[in-house]
Structures are given as C-alpha cells and as structure tokens.
Enzyme design. Structure first.
Site, PDB file in Angstrom:
ATOM      1  N   ASP A 167       7.785   3.591   6.633  1.00  0.00           N
ATOM      2  CA  ASP A 167       7.129   4.249   7.755  1.00  0.00           C
ATOM      3  C   ASP A 167       7.426   3.405   8.981  1.00  0.00           C
ATOM      4  OD1 ASP A 167       5.979   5.884   5.855  1.00  0.00           O
ATOM      5  OD2 ASP A 167       3.923   5.551   6.517  1.00  0.00           O
TER       6      ASP A 167
ATOM      7  N   HIS B 184      10.648   1.084   0.329  1.00  0.00           N
ATOM      8  CA  HIS B 184      11.046   1.881  -0.830  1.00  0.00           C
ATOM      9  C   HIS B 184      12.568   2.031  -0.844  1.00  0.00           C
ATOM     10  CE1 HIS B 184       6.876   3.709  -1.554  1.00  0.00           C
ATOM     11  NE2 HIS B 184       6.737   2.996  -0.438  1.00  0.00           N
TER      12      HIS B 184
ATOM     13  N   SER C  48       7.301  -6.551  11.050  1.00  0.00           N
ATOM     14  CA  SER C  48       8.530  -6.435  10.294  1.00  0.00           C
ATOM     15  C   SER C  48       9.502  -5.422  10.875  1.00  0.00           C
ATOM     16  CB  SER C  48       8.196  -6.033   8.858  1.00  0.00           C
ATOM     17  OG  SER C  48       7.278  -4.970   8.865  1.00  0.00           O
TER      18      SER C  48
END
Length: 259
Positions: A86, A142, A226
C-alpha cells in the site's frame, strides 16, 4: 538557520544511540497512549486492522499491524504484476543504460541501489516502480508475482527518513539507508524487490526463508518509514500501467505480460 537545524536533526536520527532510544520507546507499553492520536493524525483506517485498536500494546505493535483477511483482494491472473505494498506509486519508467533515478529532485544509480554492477546489468532496458509508504499506510510487503527466491541480501547500515525532508537533506539517502533486496526468478524473467528502511530503526522484518514465492503472499514488514522499488527484467511482452502519483494497494494490477 532552519535548514541547518533540520539537517542536524536528520543526521542525528541516523545515530545508533537515537535509533536504540526510538526503538525502545516505540516498542514499549509506554507508547500505547500514542496509538490513538497517531492513528487520528495520519487518518489511518483502523477498521481494516486485524484487531481493535485497544488491543495493540505499543505504537510499533500498531504500526506493524496485519489486516483482516480479505481486505486486500489479489488479482489472480498469473500474467498480471501487482503492487507489493500500500502506498503512493511516486515514479516508474524504463531503465536505460545511463539511468539515473529521480526521486524528488535527487538522482540515484541502479548500481548504488543494488550494490553490484553485474546485478544492475540484468535490469538494464527493463522497467522500475518506486512506491513511497507514509505513516498512514499498511506496512507489510507482498510478492508482486509468483516465482522462486534466488537471492536475498542486505546493504547499508544507517537509515534516514525517506520522506521529503530526508531526501532534501541528503543526496545519498538511498545508497546510505539499510535495505534488503529480494530477487525472484519468474516465468517472465527476474524481478528485484528493494525494501528501504527509514526513520533510523533499520527495521525490515522478513517473515520466513521459503524460496517458493506466491503472488500476494505476505513476506515481511517495515517498522516505521519505508520505500519499495521494483526492478523488472526486460521482456518484450511486458506492458506497465501508466499511473504515476497514484495511491495503490496490495493486489492492484500495475502491469501485465501480454502474449
């Protein structure tokens, strides 16, 4: 004067002492009262979290939260590349032999990011995506496509905030920051997933050491700020989605291989 103060602050946050203090504070129960103000300030969608907000025991516990099952539907088409995180897809494009990656008015080389000229050469003429995760985003990453993990290594030791301030203050922010690179061999060539830690805690957590990678599988998370960069090996059939400065979520299609 203000720039000097901000720069000294950014460099201070990269020190081992301040890193240790920040980590101790945010992982302690002392930080629990900060969770609700933090969630409110950043407009975090707490209804997606795996547990009610009251059940998180520290700020870091909440920040690294998992989501309820089914909150991120995964595009199941094996020909489609999905977003691994996301965040905001802040940059993307073709990689030419003289590529300099422009990140908020600063430039970085592929060699510096991957730490090896041979590894960098594999992705020449390929494609890249750069995702920025703000504090309000879900911070797990992911796999963007299924494949086999063929290489994983870490580079860098000092982390600085990967945000507007950090990037303005340090030209070498990406080449200095702690980062973990995972390389996958897929049916469409190699893909490198570069996870860049930030906010001085050098905290990139890999969930397991399995070499079989399934598209959409959660394989780790960040603790605090991040950035993730994807490098896609050149393939004549690859067609990226044109979507700069777009909010994306895990599972969204960002490209496809057309045959």
């Amino acid at each position: 004067m203000k720039t000097r103060i901000f720069k000294s602050f950014v460099e201070l946050t990269g020190s081992p002492v301040s890193s240790a203090l920040l980590k101790k504070l945010t992982t302690s129960r002392i930080s629990k009262p900060l969770i609700k103000p933090f969630a409110s300030f950043y407009h975090i969608q707490v209804d997606e979290a795996e547990y009610p907000i009251e059940q998180y025991t520290s700020l870091n516990d909440f920040f690294t939260r998992s989501l309820q099952a089914g909150k991120r539907p995964i595009d199941s088409n094996p020909m489609n590349l999905i977003s691994p995180v996301d965040g905001v897809l802040s940059d993307s494009g073709n990689i030419d032999p003289h590529q300099q990656f422009n990140v908020k008015d600063k430039t970085y080389s592929l060699h510096a990011l991957l730490g090896d000229s041979e590894k960098a050469a594999r992705y020449m003429n390929g494609y890249y995506y750069l995702f920025y995760l703000s504090p309000r985003h879900y911070h797990h990453f992911h796999y963007p496509i299924s494949g086999t993990l063929v290489n994983r290594y870490a580079l860098g030791s000092t982390s600085y905030p990967v945000n507007d301030l950090g990037i303005r203050m340090r030209d070498d922010v990406f080449s200095s920051n702690h980062r973990v690179i995972s390389e996958l061999s897929t049916d469409f060539g190699h893909i490198a997933i570069v996870k860049v830690g930030a906010l001085n805690v050098n905290s990139i957590r890999i969930a397991n050491s399995e070499t079989t990678c399934v598209k959409g599988q959660n394989f780790g998370h960040f603790a605090f700020g991040s950035t993730v960069i994807l490098f896609i090996e050149h393939h004549e059939a690859f067609r990226p989605e044109e979507m700069p400065f777009t909010e994306v979520q895990v599972g969204d299609r960002i490209g496809e291989w057309q045959y």
